[in-house]
Each structure stands twice: as C-alpha cells, then as structure tokens.
Motif scaffolding. Structure first.
Motif, PDB file in Angstrom:
ATOM      1  N   UNK A  89      74.282  -1.656  83.338  1.00  0.00           N
ATOM      2  CA  UNK A  89      72.996  -2.315  83.429  1.00  0.00           C
ATOM      3  C   UNK A  89      72.745  -3.111  82.152  1.00  0.00           C
ATOM      4  N   UNK A  90      72.507  -4.383  82.280  1.00  0.00           N
ATOM      5  CA  UNK A  90      72.270  -5.253  81.123  1.00  0.00           C
ATOM      6  C   UNK A  90      70.838  -5.103  80.639  1.00  0.00           C
ATOM      7  N   UNK A  91      70.685  -5.263  79.347  1.00  0.00           N
ATOM      8  CA  UNK A  91      69.336  -5.246  78.774  1.00  0.00           C
ATOM      9  C   UNK A  91      68.605  -6.505  79.215  1.00  0.00           C
ATOM     10  N   UNK A  92      67.337  -6.367  79.435  1.00  0.00           N
ATOM     11  CA  UNK A  92      66.529  -7.550  79.738  1.00  0.00           C
ATOM     12  C   UNK A  92      66.254  -8.269  78.429  1.00  0.00           C
ATOM     13  N   UNK A  93      66.526  -9.551  78.387  1.00  0.00           N
ATOM     14  CA  UNK A  93      66.230 -10.299  77.179  1.00  0.00           C
ATOM     15  C   UNK A  93      65.351 -11.477  77.532  1.00  0.00           C
ATOM     16  N   UNK A  94      64.210 -11.439  76.965  1.00  0.00           N
ATOM     17  CA  UNK A  94      63.205 -12.460  77.217  1.00  0.00           C
ATOM     18  C   UNK A  94      62.303 -12.536  76.004  1.00  0.00           C
ATOM     19  N   UNK A  95      61.838 -13.727  75.673  1.00  0.00           N
ATOM     20  CA  UNK A  95      60.911 -13.825  74.551  1.00  0.00           C
ATOM     21  C   UNK A  95      59.650 -12.993  74.776  1.00  0.00           C
ATOM     22  N   UNK A  96      59.385 -12.655  76.024  1.00  0.00           N
ATOM     23  CA  UNK A  96      58.209 -11.856  76.336  1.00  0.00           C
ATOM     24  C   UNK A  96      58.453 -10.380  75.993  1.00  0.00           C
ATOM     25  N   UNK A  97      59.712  -9.960  76.045  1.00  0.00           N
ATOM     26  CA  UNK A  97      60.067  -8.580  75.714  1.00  0.00           C
ATOM     27  C   UNK A  97      59.739  -8.289  74.254  1.00  0.00           C
ATOM     28  N   UNK A  98      59.258  -7.099  73.998  1.00  0.00           N
ATOM     29  CA  UNK A  98      58.934  -6.737  72.609  1.00  0.00           C
ATOM     30  C   UNK A  98      60.190  -6.609  71.757  1.00  0.00           C
ATOM     31  N   UNK A  99      61.351  -6.482  72.383  1.00  0.00           N
ATOM     32  CA  UNK A  99      62.603  -6.372  71.628  1.00  0.00           C
ATOM     33  C   UNK A  99      63.218  -7.725  71.275  1.00  0.00           C
ATOM     34  N   UNK A 100      62.839  -8.767  71.992  1.00  0.00           N
ATOM     35  CA  UNK A 100      63.432 -10.081  71.720  1.00  0.00           C
ATOM     36  C   UNK A 100      62.775 -10.688  70.491  1.00  0.00           C
ATOM     37  N   UNK A 149      66.344  -5.220  68.821  1.00  0.00           N
ATOM     38  CA  UNK A 149      66.384  -6.683  68.899  1.00  0.00           C
ATOM     39  C   UNK A 149      67.817  -7.201  68.796  1.00  0.00           C
ATOM     40  N   UNK A 150      68.565  -6.638  67.881  1.00  0.00           N
ATOM     41  CA  UNK A 150      69.961  -7.054  67.718  1.00  0.00           C
ATOM     42  C   UNK A 150      70.755  -6.744  68.984  1.00  0.00           C
ATOM     43  N   UNK A 151      70.523  -5.577  69.581  1.00  0.00           N
ATOM     44  CA  UNK A 151      71.223  -5.238  70.829  1.00  0.00           C
ATOM     45  C   UNK A 151      70.895  -6.237  71.932  1.00  0.00           C
ATOM     46  N   UNK A 152      69.640  -6.626  72.042  1.00  0.00           N
ATOM     47  CA  UNK A 152      69.236  -7.592  73.070  1.00  0.00           C
ATOM     48  C   UNK A 152      69.921  -8.940  72.846  1.00  0.00           C
ATOM     49  N   UNK A 153      69.912  -9.418  71.609  1.00  0.00           N
ATOM     50  CA  UNK A 153      70.543 -10.699  71.286  1.00  0.00           C
ATOM     51  C   UNK A 153      72.056 -10.596  71.474  1.00  0.00           C
ATOM     52  N   UNK A 154      72.631  -9.498  71.044  1.00  0.00           N
ATOM     53  CA  UNK A 154      74.067  -9.283  71.183  1.00  0.00           C
ATOM     54  C   UNK A 154      74.490  -9.318  72.646  1.00  0.00           C
TER      55      UNK A 154
END
Length: 127
Positions: free
Chosen positions: A1-12, A109-114
């Motif tokens: 399962x891939x992480x959701x990456x979106x500028x809206x996500x608190x992790x992005x 955040x790094x995991x999401x970008x990675x």
C-alpha cells in the motif's frame, strides 16, 4: 500500500510541489538537500537521483532521532552533574521532547516524498 502524498496531507512538506506538477522533483530535491549535511547534497549522483537523496535523508533523520531520544532519556541523570539548575534541566528536557516530535514529523514527510520519487522513477522506467 503506497502512502498518500498530497500537499493537503499533514505529512507532505509545504516546500515540495505536488507530485506530477511541473518541477516537483526539483522542489523535492531542494527540500531534501536542506535535511542532509551539505557535502551529501553536492554529490553529483545525489543531485541526479533525488530518490538517493531521500534515502540518505531518511537515514540521517533516523540517527538524529536516536540522538535526541538518548539526550532526552539521560537528561535527568547527566545534566545535574554538569552543574545545571533544575529550571535549565526542565527547559532542556522540553526542548529534546519537542525535537523528537519534530524529527518524527520530518521522518513521515521524508517517507512521503521518498515514495512519490520512487513511484515517479518507476513510472519513467516502465515507459
């Protein structure tokens, strides 16, 4: 399962453009270079392959987190021996706790970008 990456996500991270948008990988690489020692961000291989930069940033933050946790866990026993007052010790403990929280967020955040960089890289090589 891939992480959701979106500028809206608190992790992005807000410094990184949305995946798929113009120049987003360059914005990711720029942000990642700020998280690693300067010498790593200047290696040509790291500059050409932001996914490598992301990997190194993940390792770097893992180590920084371990250091901050160790400093936090040992503060009550070691800082009094340095002659520090109770108020300075309490302030230092709060500082280390805040740093651990910040580093944990940075790691997410790094995991999401990675993941986004890896997905983008795979998409390019499969075409």
């Amino acid at each position: 399962m891939a992480l959701a990456y979106s500028p809206i996500s608190s992790d992005w991270p807000c410094q990184v453009k949305t995946p798929g948008s113009y120049d987003w990988e360059r914005s990711a690489a720029r942000w990642l270079r700020e998280l690693v020692p300067a010498r790593y961000g200047s290696y040509p291989t790291m500059l050409r392959h932001p996914v490598l930069l992301a990997r190194h940033a993940q390792i770097q933050v893992q180590h920084e987190t371990r250091v901050a946790r160790t400093a936090l866990q040992t503060a009550r026993t070691e800082l009094p021996r340095l002659g520090l007052t109770e108020s300075v010790i309490e302030h230092t403990i709060k500082m280390y706790a805040a740093e651990v929280t910040q580093l944990n967020h940075m790691a997410r955040s790094i995991r999401a970008v990675s993941q986004a960089l890896a997905d983008s890289s795979l998409a390019r090589t499969s075409h």
